[in-house]
Scaffold this motif. Structure first.
Motif, short mmCIF file in Angstrom:
data_model
loop_
_atom_site.label_atom_id
_atom_site.label_comp_id
_atom_site.label_asym_id
_atom_site.label_seq_id
_atom_site.Cartn_x
_atom_site.Cartn_y
_atom_site.Cartn_z
N PRO A 1 0.83 -1.22 0.00
CA PRO A 1 0.00 0.00 0.00
C PRO A 1 0.86 1.27 0.00
O PRO A 1 1.96 1.29 0.58
N LEU A 2 0.37 2.31 -0.65
CA LEU A 2 1.11 3.57 -0.77
C LEU A 2 1.56 4.10 0.58
O LEU A 2 2.72 4.51 0.74
N THR A 3 0.67 4.09 1.57
CA THR A 3 1.03 4.66 2.87
C THR A 3 2.19 3.90 3.52
O THR A 3 3.08 4.51 4.13
N ASP A 4 2.20 2.58 3.36
CA ASP A 4 3.29 1.78 3.95
C ASP A 4 4.60 1.99 3.20
O ASP A 4 5.67 2.07 3.81
N ALA A 5 4.52 2.06 1.87
CA ALA A 5 5.73 2.29 1.07
C ALA A 5 6.36 3.64 1.43
O ALA A 5 7.58 3.74 1.60
N VAL A 6 5.53 4.65 1.57
CA VAL A 6 6.02 5.98 1.95
C VAL A 6 6.60 5.96 3.37
O VAL A 6 7.64 6.56 3.64
N ARG A 7 5.92 5.25 4.28
CA ARG A 7 6.41 5.20 5.66
C ARG A 7 7.82 4.58 5.72
O ARG A 7 8.66 5.01 6.49
N MET A 8 8.08 3.57 4.89
CA MET A 8 9.39 2.93 4.88
C MET A 8 10.48 3.85 4.34
O MET A 8 11.67 3.60 4.54
N MET A 9 10.07 4.92 3.66
CA MET A 9 11.02 5.89 3.10
C MET A 9 11.07 7.18 3.92
O MET A 9 11.86 8.07 3.62
N THR A 10 10.25 7.25 4.98
CA THR A 10 10.15 8.50 5.74
C THR A 10 10.22 8.27 7.25
O THR A 10 11.27 8.41 7.86
N LEU A 11 9.11 7.87 7.84
CA LEU A 11 9.05 7.77 9.30
C LEU A 11 9.91 6.64 9.85
O LEU A 11 10.55 6.79 10.90
N THR A 12 9.96 5.51 9.15
CA THR A 12 10.76 4.38 9.66
C THR A 12 12.25 4.70 9.70
O THR A 12 12.88 4.51 10.74
N PRO A 13 12.87 5.21 8.62
CA PRO A 13 14.27 5.60 8.76
C PRO A 13 14.49 6.70 9.79
O PRO A 13 15.51 6.72 10.49
N ALA A 14 13.52 7.61 9.91
CA ALA A 14 13.65 8.67 10.93
C ALA A 14 13.69 8.08 12.33
O ALA A 14 14.49 8.51 13.18
N ARG A 15 12.85 7.07 12.58
CA ARG A 15 12.84 6.43 13.90
C ARG A 15 14.13 5.64 14.14
O ARG A 15 14.68 5.68 15.24
N ILE A 16 14.60 4.95 13.12
CA ILE A 16 15.83 4.16 13.28
C ILE A 16 17.00 5.08 13.61
O ILE A 16 17.87 4.75 14.43
N LEU A 17 17.01 6.27 13.00
CA LEU A 17 18.09 7.25 13.22
C LEU A 17 17.82 8.17 14.41
O LEU A 17 18.62 9.07 14.69
N HIS A 18 16.70 7.97 15.07
CA HIS A 18 16.31 8.78 16.24
C HIS A 18 16.17 10.26 15.91
O HIS A 18 16.55 11.13 16.71
N ILE A 19 15.61 10.55 14.73
CA ILE A 19 15.32 11.94 14.37
C ILE A 19 13.83 12.14 14.10
O ILE A 19 13.43 13.14 13.50
N ASP A 20 13.01 11.18 14.55
CA ASP A 20 11.58 11.26 14.26
C ASP A 20 10.86 12.35 15.04
O ASP A 20 9.70 12.63 14.76
#
Length: 395
Positions: free
Chosen positions: A340-359
């Protein structure tokens, strides 16, 4: 600074898409998200009409080496800024410049150049820290990394590197190497993301590494062990450990070539969009035509061939880095992996931000976060890229 207002867009949030609302940005931040009825426009506001296209958080590339004919290992400000500008055209608003195994002199020069380039970068994707990929890797899994620069991690050396540069945010290491466990603990103390990469570790070694601070896996499936035999007995490898240890996060090169459709779907199904980030791992050939290129620095790099949408070793025995851009990753996950579009976008936005602790500042369209925004059509072709409220690309 003028307010930037985006109207008539389909706003992409982590779990839904919203219409009939305007995004108001001020002083580099998202100031308000209001309904069309509540919107009040001032004469000096800058208005972008999204024309019913998608309005997404800016793409965050947590593993990228180059693009536009440049590599970060070139060690020049021109290369850094050129890479940032090229990837901005494809929706990247923030990136983590990534090194390769190299000489000590090249590494130190990279640290100096990063600082200079970051202070001058106002036209491209923002630099959010450095990723050291190597030199502490397994020789049998070095892939396109130059084996002559491989080492074992010794405290005196890696502590010196940490002390020299305050810009390191992640470090990829083979955890089975002698000294790697102690290094993981030190990286954790220094708040540097310890990541498992270019490794022949078995499950038990990964489990030990995870407990010592290695919480992430670099380009899952690429240059790492899977099920293996030792003295006739089978052992699970890093790939299996990534699935079995629930809290380990992973990144994938979702260009459709490094991982084909079934593996993209497998990662999505069993790790999910909250534990899976998309990364380009792009080398200098991203945004460039097919033909010969160089992986790594112009002086010490390795010759590669760009064809079939990927970089290959000259003998075509292995991939030698990707030429993907972030829009292509999102498009591939949607059109090839049926995500789904929302999940694909999340994997390119919020998920890397959380992994890098910049969310807290990036990764989603939320009031108070940086105004990092990308507008794209239903084929994920980028129309506008906005970094901290400034338009850095317009089609």
């Amino acid at each position: 600074m003028k307010r930037l207002i985006i109207i008539n867009g389909q706003l992409i949030f982590p779990d839904h898409i919203d219409t009939g609302k305007a995004l108001i940005c001020n002083n580099g931040k998202i100031e308000q998200i209001v309904t069309n009825e509540m919107l009040e426009i001032n004469p000096d506001d800058q208005i972008i009409d999204a024309k019913q296209q998608y309005v997404s958080p800016g793409f965050i590339d947590m593993h990228v080496h180059g693009g536009g004919g440049h590599d970060f290992m070139d060690g020049t400000v021109e290369a850094f800024l050129g890479i940032a500008e090229v990837h901005a055209k494809y929706g990247t608003t923030a990136m983590v410049p990534t090194t390769l195994t190299c000489t000590d002199e090249e590494l130190m020069n990279t640290f100096t150049t990063y600082k200079k380039a970051k202070s001058l970068n106002n036209k491209g994707a923002k630099f959010i820290g450095l990723h050291l990929e190597g030199p502490y890797f397994s020789p049998s899994q070095c892939g396109a990394q130059d084996p002559k620069f491989l080492k074992k991690p010794y405290p005196k050396e890696y502590n010196h590197i940490i002390n020299v540069s305050q810009d390191i945010v992640r470090w990829s290491v083979a955890p089975e190497l002698e000294g790697a466990i102690e290094m993981g603990k030190e990286l954790q103390r220094q708040h540097i993301l310890a990541s498992i990469a270019h490794t022949d570790a078995i499950y038990e070694e990964v489990e030990k590494a995870y407990k010592s601070g290695y919480t992430h896996v670099t380009h899952l499936y690429s240059a790492m062990s899977s099920v293996t035999r030792r003295n006739a007995f089978r052992y699970a490898g890093v790939v299996e450990a990534a699935y079995l240890i629930d809290d380990i996060t992973v990144e994938i090169i979702a260009d459709g070539i490094h991982l084909p459709k079934p593996l993209l779907q497998f990662v999505y199904k069993f790790k999910g969009p909250d534990k899976t980030a998309l990364c380009t791992d792009a080398m200098r050939g991203a945004g460039m035509p097919d033909g010969e290129s160089i992986l790594g620095s112009l002086t010490n790099g390795q010759k590669v061939i760009i064809e079939d949408g990927v970089a290959k070793m000259p003998d075509r025995s292995a991939f030698a880095g990707s030429v993907a851009t972030t829009d292509r990753l999102v498009r591939t996950m949607i059109q090839v992996a049926d995500v789904p579009l929302t999940d694909a976008v999340r994997m390119m936005t919020l998920t890397p931000a959380r992994i890098l602790h910049i969310d807290s500042s990036k990764g989603s369209l939320e009031i108070g976060k940086d105004a990092d925004i990308v507008i794209f059509d239903n084929q994920i072709h980028v129309i506008n890229t906005i970094s901290e409220g400034h338009v850095i690309y317009s089609k």
